[in-house]
Design a protein around this motif. Structure first.
Motif, PDB file in Angstrom:
ATOM      1  N   ALA A 137       0.831  -1.213   0.000  1.00  0.00           N
ATOM      2  CA  ALA A 137       0.000   0.000   0.000  1.00  0.00           C
ATOM      3  C   ALA A 137       0.860   1.257   0.000  1.00  0.00           C
ATOM      4  O   ALA A 137       0.443   2.296  -0.498  1.00  0.00           O
ATOM      5  N   ILE A 154     -10.306   1.515  -8.188  1.00  0.00           N
ATOM      6  CA  ILE A 154      -9.913   2.929  -8.056  1.00  0.00           C
ATOM      7  C   ILE A 154     -10.069   3.639  -9.405  1.00  0.00           C
ATOM      8  O   ILE A 154     -10.605   4.744  -9.496  1.00  0.00           O
ATOM      9  N   GLY A 210      -0.493  10.263   2.750  1.00  0.00           N
ATOM     10  CA  GLY A 210       0.753   9.840   3.408  1.00  0.00           C
ATOM     11  C   GLY A 210       1.113  10.749   4.570  1.00  0.00           C
ATOM     12  O   GLY A 210       0.305  10.984   5.480  1.00  0.00           O
ATOM     13  N   TYR A 217       1.600  10.207 -10.042  1.00  0.00           N
ATOM     14  CA  TYR A 217       3.010   9.938 -10.294  1.00  0.00           C
ATOM     15  C   TYR A 217       3.273   8.443 -10.218  1.00  0.00           C
ATOM     16  O   TYR A 217       2.521   7.689  -9.600  1.00  0.00           O
ATOM     17  N   ASP A 263     -10.605   3.877   1.986  1.00  0.00           N
ATOM     18  CA  ASP A 263     -10.014   3.278   0.785  1.00  0.00           C
ATOM     19  C   ASP A 263     -10.495   4.040  -0.458  1.00  0.00           C
ATOM     20  O   ASP A 263     -11.712   4.181  -0.670  1.00  0.00           O
ATOM     21  N   ALA A 283       3.333  15.504   2.282  1.00  0.00           N
ATOM     22  CA  ALA A 283       4.239  16.281   1.426  1.00  0.00           C
ATOM     23  C   ALA A 283       3.471  16.952   0.274  1.00  0.00           C
ATOM     24  O   ALA A 283       3.650  18.153   0.012  1.00  0.00           O
ATOM     25  N   LEU A 312      -1.606   7.252   9.460  1.00  0.00           N
ATOM     26  CA  LEU A 312      -1.244   8.404   8.625  1.00  0.00           C
ATOM     27  C   LEU A 312      -2.381   9.431   8.579  1.00  0.00           C
ATOM     28  O   LEU A 312      -2.134  10.640   8.561  1.00  0.00           O
TER      29      LEU A 312
END
Ligand SMILES: C[S@@+](CC[C@H](N)C(=O)[O-])C[C@H]1O[C@@H](n2cnc3c(N)ncnc32)[C@H](O)[C@@H]1O
Length: 199
Positions: free
Chosen positions: A31, A144, A64, A161, A108, A67, A91
């Motif tokens: 993941a 997804i 995450g 990305y 999810d 960032a 997280l």
């Protein structure tokens, strides 16, 4: 790249993010799909591709340690327009503490429509995804991708990305066309940022 490693070693908050990220990799390597949080060069490249004048929400997937979230705010995306989805409860908790002004949704991305709830009526203009589509189970990746198709109107943007420097395989995103694609060398490892348009 050298600057990124130096910042990680010198900044207590960057070092704490790295430690948290590393713990999550041990817990769920597939993941996480990455060895490090996104470098500023990668995060700002992703954020720069989000149009500021577009109606609808900006949805970040796989926040995450934050960032890319920080880069989106720095870019000028207003907090009320941004929703961040993160599957890991640890997280998501970290993101809520770091960005109390934002809507952080733990869940999810395969159930994105459901997770957005009422906010869905505001429409989704852009999706910014750090999800490791290559390393997730193929059924999850397909689910997804279906959410991307459902939530984005034609013309809507997906910014994604990948560490596969050849780019995302077109079969993963059958209802999208690639508008641009560029490698960010100042990430560990280098990554390709791709912008797709819903057709
Ligand atoms: C490559 S990491 C993200 C890096 C993040 N941009 C950063 O710099 O910290 C991928 C993130 O996606 C999250 N993730 C993976 N699968 C997910 C899913 N199905 N739904 C939501 N988040 C997911 C992981 O928990 C992880 O935080």
């Amino acid at each position: 790249m050298k600057r990124f490693v130096k910042a990680l070693l010198e900044s207590p908050s960057a070092a704490a993010s790295l430690a948290l990220f590393t713990r999550e990799i041990w817990a769920n390597p597939r993941a996480m799909g990455a060895a490090c949080p996104s470098a500023p060069a990668l995060a700002s490249r992703m954020a720069a591709r989000v149009p500021l004048d577009r109606e609808g929400l900006v949805v970040e997937l796989g926040g995450g340690t934050g960032a890319v979230t920080a880069a989106l705010l720095k870019r000028g995306i207003p907090a009320w327009k941004l929703a961040v989805i993160e599957r890991s409860p640890t997280l998501a908790h970290h993101l809520r503490q770091r960005f109390p002004q934002l809507r952080i949704i733990q869940g999810d991305a395969a159930q994105l429509e459901h997770l957005l709830g009422h906010d869905r009526s505001r429409g989704v203009g852009s999706i910014v995804s750090s999800l490791p589509l290559r390393s997730l189970h193929p059924t999850v990746t397909r689910a997804i991708s279906c959410q991307f198709e459902t939530l984005l109107e034609p013309g809507g943007l997906l910014i994604q990305y990948t560490y596969d420097l050849r780019g995302t395989q077109p079969r993963l995103l059958p209802y999208f066309r690639r508008l641009s694609s560029r490698i960010v060398w100042g990430n560990l490892p280098p990554a390709r940022v791709e912008v797709f348009e819903r057709i």
